[in-house]
Design an enzyme around this catalytic site. Structure first.
Site, PDB file in Angstrom:
ATOM      1  N   GLU A 100     -20.908  -4.409  19.929  1.00 25.19           N
ATOM      2  CA  GLU A 100     -20.794  -5.849  20.139  1.00 25.19           C
ATOM      3  C   GLU A 100     -21.604  -6.626  19.095  1.00 25.19           C
ATOM      4  OE1 GLU A 100     -21.875  -7.074  24.138  1.00 25.19           O
ATOM      5  OE2 GLU A 100     -20.111  -8.335  24.294  1.00 25.19           O
ATOM      6  N   HIS A 139     -16.762  21.777  23.574  1.00 30.54           N
ATOM      7  CA  HIS A 139     -15.565  22.558  23.918  1.00 30.54           C
ATOM      8  C   HIS A 139     -14.330  21.671  24.035  1.00 30.54           C
ATOM      9  CE1 HIS A 139     -17.710  26.379  24.578  1.00 30.54           C
ATOM     10  NE2 HIS A 139     -18.722  25.521  24.631  1.00 30.54           N
ATOM     11  N   LYS A 157     -10.661 -13.140  27.852  1.00 31.05           N
ATOM     12  CA  LYS A 157     -11.023 -13.956  29.016  1.00 31.05           C
ATOM     13  C   LYS A 157     -10.083 -15.142  29.136  1.00 31.05           C
ATOM     14  CE  LYS A 157     -16.027 -13.310  29.125  1.00 31.05           C
ATOM     15  NZ  LYS A 157     -17.289 -13.990  28.914  1.00 31.05           N
TER      16      LYS A 157
HETATM   17  O1  PA5 Z   1     -24.167  -8.659  25.542  1.00 34.63           O
HETATM   18  C1  PA5 Z   1     -23.557  -9.567  26.066  1.00 34.63           C
HETATM   19  O2  PA5 Z   1     -23.861 -10.753  25.873  1.00 34.63           O
HETATM   20  C2  PA5 Z   1     -22.412  -9.301  27.023  1.00 34.63           C
HETATM   21  O3  PA5 Z   1     -22.127  -7.945  27.098  1.00 34.63           O
HETATM   22  C3  PA5 Z   1     -22.757  -9.810  28.402  1.00 34.63           C
HETATM   23  O4  PA5 Z   1     -23.894  -9.164  28.854  1.00 34.63           O
HETATM   24  C4  PA5 Z   1     -21.598  -9.590  29.375  1.00 34.63           C
HETATM   25  O5  PA5 Z   1     -20.446 -10.202  28.898  1.00 34.63           O
HETATM   26  C5  PA5 Z   1     -21.943 -10.139  30.768  1.00 34.63           C
HETATM   27  O6  PA5 Z   1     -22.256 -11.489  30.661  1.00 34.63           O
HETATM   28  P1  PA5 Z   1     -23.014 -12.248  31.799  1.00 34.63           P
HETATM   29  O7  PA5 Z   1     -24.357 -11.655  31.954  1.00 34.63           O
HETATM   30  O8  PA5 Z   1     -23.076 -13.659  31.336  1.00 34.63           O
HETATM   31  O9  PA5 Z   1     -22.200 -12.096  33.063  1.00 34.63           O
END
Ligand code: PA5
Length: 453
Positions: A287, A308, A422
């Site tokens: 990410e 394996h 989303k």
């Molecule tokens: O690293 C990030 O920002 C994302 O992976 C969020 O943690 C994830 O989308 C969850 O978001 P939130 O904590 O706002 O529900």
């Protein structure tokens, strides 16, 4: 006290030391940008000194809440997704008994939810929770994420069907923003206890905030030791010299692998308890770096299991990979191989040897075989698996990720790509405000010529 080390011996046939060292001045510049928080995304560098600046009162409150949950709950459900899920799971799995939930325990059984939308998963979990004393920790920084919000509704409903509202509010704890988001609003209105995620810490860097610390403390893990490990690693990594900073060395090596066409990094562990640590790492790097049409694809394998299966691919498949192995130096168990009368299976040559000894030979064998198969590999050496060294390890990978992302010239602290699915999902679900998008998608869906066999 020891430190996490990076062993890059088996990289040296694939990258020249002098090319690594040529990166020093760039690294020194980026180091300054990170420390002074002046780079792109610099507002999200709060994790740099989290372990130092966390108030004692907050830590005490986390520990006190965790102790109360341990005493009053049979089951603790942690609701969250992405950065609000993987850190806690990684730490709990790495440090707890391998079969924690199956044991008569001091601390409650721990389950995770809000990380998927499978009806079966929710129904099955509901069955497990029936007639048990349940406490829920819902974690969402934005407070608006669909998956955890729906999970909270589900478990809240379940609790309301079996207990008085005063009890329900005692048993739901929200970890969220200090002021923003519908979770914060709901918590205030319903009277849930809350823990705050600092503004300057993004989800995937938040494991050492209450996001990770409360569930980890409920699992009976010493969060002070975890934070001490992070604190010591923070001090250790203040040194920009590549020869003294293993996190920066790791960042430089992986970037040079990427530049030479090796676009996939495989993290390998030799202990099933580290499976979710690799999942946490995948999110952190995937990410943070996968944007602007760039980024190493972070993948993971669990050895011996995957030796394996995927082991074949790693040894002889396309040569576009490099490997990062996690190795725990100190054995965690004395479990040993028994002697078999008549040596029917031919394994008596290992009688009395521990499983961990055999595992170590598997690890050494893998590093040599993969090197011979032209897979550059490096090892992150963990002196011992405990809360202290796990704190070091977490900080090591976070700091390396910041350096690596900046070397790649991306913002390692945003995730604009996550929004695309989303908004499509909201439009397709008919959410208010997404009417135009809904029309557009419905049109697109009509025009797509389906090809199904
Ligand atoms: O690293 C990030 O920002 C994302 O992976 C969020 O943690 C994830 O989308 C969850 O978001 P939130 O904590 O706002 O529900």
């Amino acid at each position: 006290m020891k430190y996490i080390q990076l062993d890059y011996t088996y990289m040296m046939d694939f990258v020249r030391e002098k090319d690594i060292l040529k990166m020093q001045s760039k690294v020194t510049d980026v180091h300054k940008v990170i420390e002074e928080r002046t780079g792109i995304g610099g507002d999200f560098l709060g994790w740099l000194d989290l372990a130092h600046r966390m108030p004692v009162s907050e830590l005490e409150s986390i520990v006190k809440t965790a102790e109360e949950i341990q005493k009053t709950s049979d089951i603790f459900v942690v609701i969250g997704i992405g950065g609000s899920y993987l850190g806690a799971r990684a730490v709990i799995d790495s440090l707890s008994h391998s079969f924690h939930n199956a044991l008569p325990h001091k601390s409650p059984q721990i389950f995770f939810a809000g990380q998927n939308m499978s009806g079966k998963y929710y129904e099955d979990l509901k069955e497990v929770l029936m007639n048990k004393r349940l406490t829920v920790n819902v974690i969402s920084k934005s407070g608006t994420t669909t998956e955890p919000a729906l999970a909270l509704r589900y478990f809240r409903d379940l609790m309301q069907s079996v207990m008085a509202s005063g009890q329900v509010k005692q048993r739901i704890i929200a970890t969220t923003d200090a002021a923003k988001g519908s979770l914060k609003k709901m918590a205030d209105q319903e009277g849930y206890r809350t823990f705050v995620i600092p503004d300057d810490v993004g989800g995937r860097y938040s494991v050492l905030t209450p996001v990770g610390l409360l569930p980890v403390a409920v699992a009976g893990i010493n969060i002070n030791e975890l934070l001490q490990g992070a604190r010591d690693m923070e001090a250790y990594l203040k040194e920009p010299d590549l020869k003294k900073n293993p996190a920066y060395m790791y960042a430089v090596i992986r970037n040079s692998m990427y530049a030479s066409g090796k676009a996939i990094e495989i993290m390998a562990n030799f202990d099933p308890s580290l499976h979710f640590f690799s999942e946490w790492w995948k999110q952190l790097y995937g990410e943070s770096e996968g944007k602007d049409n760039k980024g190493i694809y972070p993948a993971s394998v669990d050895y011996s299991t995957d030796l394996h299966s995927m082991g074949q691919w790693v040894q002889q498949g396309a040569r576009n990979i490099f490997e990062t192995l996690l190795w725990i130096e100190k054995s965690r168990s004395g479990a040993a191989v028994p002697t078999l009368q008549n040596d029917l299976d031919g394994f008596n040559f290992l009688s009395g040897k521990t499983f961990d000894f055999v595992n170590e030979k598997a690890y050494q064998g893998v590093t040599l075989a993969h090197h011979d198969g032209r897979v550059p590999n490096m090892s992150v050496m963990i002196p011992e698996m405990n809360a202290y060294y796990l704190g070091q390890l977490i900080y090591f990978f976070e700091k390396a990720c910041a350096m690596s992302g900046y070397l790649l010239r991306v913002n390692p602290f945003d995730q604009p790509g996550v929004e695309a699915y989303k908004s499509n999902m909201f439009a397709l679900l008919g959410k208010k405000g997404f009417e135009e998008k809904n029309k557009e998608l419905m049109e697109t869906l009509k025009t797509i010529e389906r090809r199904v066999v």
